[in-house]
Design a protein around this motif. Structure first.
Motif, PDB file in Angstrom:
ATOM      1  N   UNK A 341       0.903  -1.232  -0.067  1.00 40.56           N
ATOM      2  CA  UNK A 341      -0.047   0.079   0.007  1.00 40.56           C
ATOM      3  C   UNK A 341       0.678   1.271   0.103  1.00 40.56           C
ATOM      4  N   UNK A 342       2.192   1.229   0.547  1.00 42.03           N
ATOM      5  CA  UNK A 342       2.918   2.306   0.743  1.00 42.03           C
ATOM      6  C   UNK A 342       3.833   2.617  -0.453  1.00 42.03           C
ATOM      7  N   UNK A 343       3.924   1.449  -1.353  1.00 45.39           N
ATOM      8  CA  UNK A 343       4.721   1.707  -2.519  1.00 45.39           C
ATOM      9  C   UNK A 343       4.858   3.102  -3.246  1.00 45.39           C
ATOM     10  N   UNK A 344       3.646   3.555  -3.733  1.00 46.88           N
ATOM     11  CA  UNK A 344       3.689   4.918  -4.178  1.00 46.88           C
ATOM     12  C   UNK A 344       4.412   5.575  -3.442  1.00 46.88           C
ATOM     13  N   UNK A 345       4.174   5.912  -2.282  1.00 44.41           N
ATOM     14  CA  UNK A 345       4.686   6.945  -1.322  1.00 44.41           C
ATOM     15  C   UNK A 345       6.261   6.486  -1.096  1.00 44.41           C
ATOM     16  N   UNK A 346       6.770   5.470  -0.907  1.00 41.59           N
ATOM     17  CA  UNK A 346       8.087   5.160  -1.109  1.00 41.59           C
ATOM     18  C   UNK A 346       8.839   5.375  -2.126  1.00 41.59           C
ATOM     19  N   UNK A 347       8.160   5.091  -3.394  1.00 43.05           N
ATOM     20  CA  UNK A 347       8.868   5.612  -4.508  1.00 43.05           C
ATOM     21  C   UNK A 347       9.104   6.921  -4.683  1.00 43.05           C
ATOM     22  N   UNK A 348       7.934   7.739  -4.283  1.00 42.21           N
ATOM     23  CA  UNK A 348       7.958   9.308  -4.297  1.00 42.21           C
ATOM     24  C   UNK A 348       9.124   9.790  -3.527  1.00 42.21           C
ATOM     25  N   UNK A 349       9.373   9.331  -2.552  1.00 39.28           N
ATOM     26  CA  UNK A 349      10.611   9.724  -1.669  1.00 39.28           C
ATOM     27  C   UNK A 349      11.848   9.091  -2.213  1.00 39.28           C
TER      28      UNK A 349
END
Length: 398
Positions: A341-349
């Motif tokens: 679920x956090x993958x987009x936010x991890x990618x973003x940072x």
């Protein structure tokens, strides 16, 4: 810790992931600027020969302050020392400072004939109340809360994420309450208390649960609801001041951040980095869901409390209660689901590779609580557990 983080309005872009704690599909707001992060880490001082606690925080703080300045200070007992980072936008930069700070504190302790360990609770401790730091607030606490302060030797790792205002902090807190138990399980590092195995992975979590204002925070209807609660706690003596809000997630009372307090003191620097990367991604995901006006999950408070108890008992070695369903889920599978679920936010940072690597290592080798017990099983010596923690506290990689 200070923070320059701010969170302007963001525009979501299509994405298939789900909001943590909720089943609806949503979009991640790719326009979100990098969120700042920082940490406060608490350590125990031990004698390298006897492996017992040593009440010499003042001398170690003075020695470490020669290099760290005001980023090192005392805690409530004279057995403990706290360090702080500055705000970081880069997780790699944060990791470098965590490692350097631990090296510095370890060196300062060694020059005083001591060592540092990073564990949620002391492996061994002398009987009776601990020696409190000479501070007016701590004296007031002992008078107000009495024997509750006897177990204040517990140590935590607090992660701070920069937020612009109270309303934003409360919005994030509301959305992340279902995931507190996962943070407890991931960081569980306190199986021993004063010479005995408690049977828990995180005994520190259970000790903190005794305080009047502790555990999962309530759902906040508004900033005025939050302020009314705080005013009531102050008026009734349930807290001495805003620093006594011991919820697992709380708006910081002295810097513009949201503070995540659920984690035990982490055995290694890598564990702190993993925790910080996850917490930042959770915060960014919650902000994105709020911008998209996704419904806020509202699990029952009793279920949240039970989920935290289960996480404290078993860590990542067992099953966790999913607050969204009330069912048991294998802990590692639950963490894997959170990471998805956090993958987009991890990618973003730019944090995906580092967080994935650190989680894979922890998952494959088992929890830090299990590691402490494994060391003890070899020879049945608690001294070996302390030595294990001494080595881990300043290790540059797990």
């Amino acid at each position: 810790m200070t923070s320059t983080g701010h969170t302007p309005a963001v525009t979501p872009t299509p994405d298939a992931e789900s909001d943590p704690g909720h089943g609806r599909s949503r979009a991640f707001a790719s326009g979100l600027p990098p969120l700042t992060l920082g940490a406060e880490e608490e350590f125990l001082l031990v004698d390298p020969v006897s492996r017992e606690l040593r009440a010499e925080a003042e001398t170690v703080v003075a020695e470490a302050a020669k290099e760290l300045g005001d980023r090192v200070g005392p805690e409530i007992t004279r057995y403990q020392v706290e360090t702080r980072t500055v705000p970081h936008s880069s997780l790699a930069g944060f990791a470098d400072q965590i490692r350097a700070t631990r090296r510095c504190l370890g060196g300062a302790a060694a020059r005083r004939g001591l060592r540092i360990i990073s564990s949620g609770t002391p492996v061994t401790a002398p009987p009776g109340p601990p020696p409190l730091t000479d501070d007016a607030r701590y004296s007031r606490s002992a008078a107000q809360f009495r024997a509750l302060d006897d177990e204040q030797i517990a140590c935590a790792c607090h992660i701070h994420i920069g937020v612009p205002d109270l309303a934003t902090a409360l919005e994030i807190s509301n959305r992340l309450r279902p995931w507190i138990s996962v943070l407890i399980a991931l960081s569980a590092n306190s199986p021993y208390w004063a010479g005995r195995d408690t049977g828990y992975a995180s005994w520190r979590t259970t000790t903190w649960g005794r305080w009047p204002v502790a555990g999962p925070p309530p759902y906040f209807e508004s900033p005025s609801h939050f302020e009314d609660l705080v005013a009531g706690f102050l008026a009734t003596g349930a807290i001495l001041d805003r620093g006594g809000l011991y919820w697992d997630i709380r708006p910081s009372h002295h810097v513009p951040t949201l503070e995540f307090r659920a984690a035990d003191a982490t055995a290694t620097a890598d564990d702190t980095v993993l925790l910080a990367g996850l917490v930042r991604a959770m915060t960014a995901t919650a902000l994105s869901a709020a911008d998209a006006k996704e419904p806020v999950p509202r699990p029952a408070p009793d279920l949240l409390r039970a989920a935290c108890w289960r996480a404290a008992r078993d860590g990542i070695a067992g099953d966790l209660i999913d607050p969204a369903t009330g069912r048991l889920v294998p802990a590692t599978r639950h963490v894997d689901g959170l990471l998805a679920r956090l993958r987009p936010a991890l990618d973003h940072h730019g944090d995906t590779e580092l967080v994935d690597r650190l989680w894979s290592r922890l998952r494959d080798h088992g929890s830090r609580a299990d590691a402490q017990r494994a060391v003890h099983r070899r020879r049945g010596r608690l001294a070996d557990v302390v030595d294990h923690l001494i080595a881990g506290a300043t290790a540059q990689t797990a």
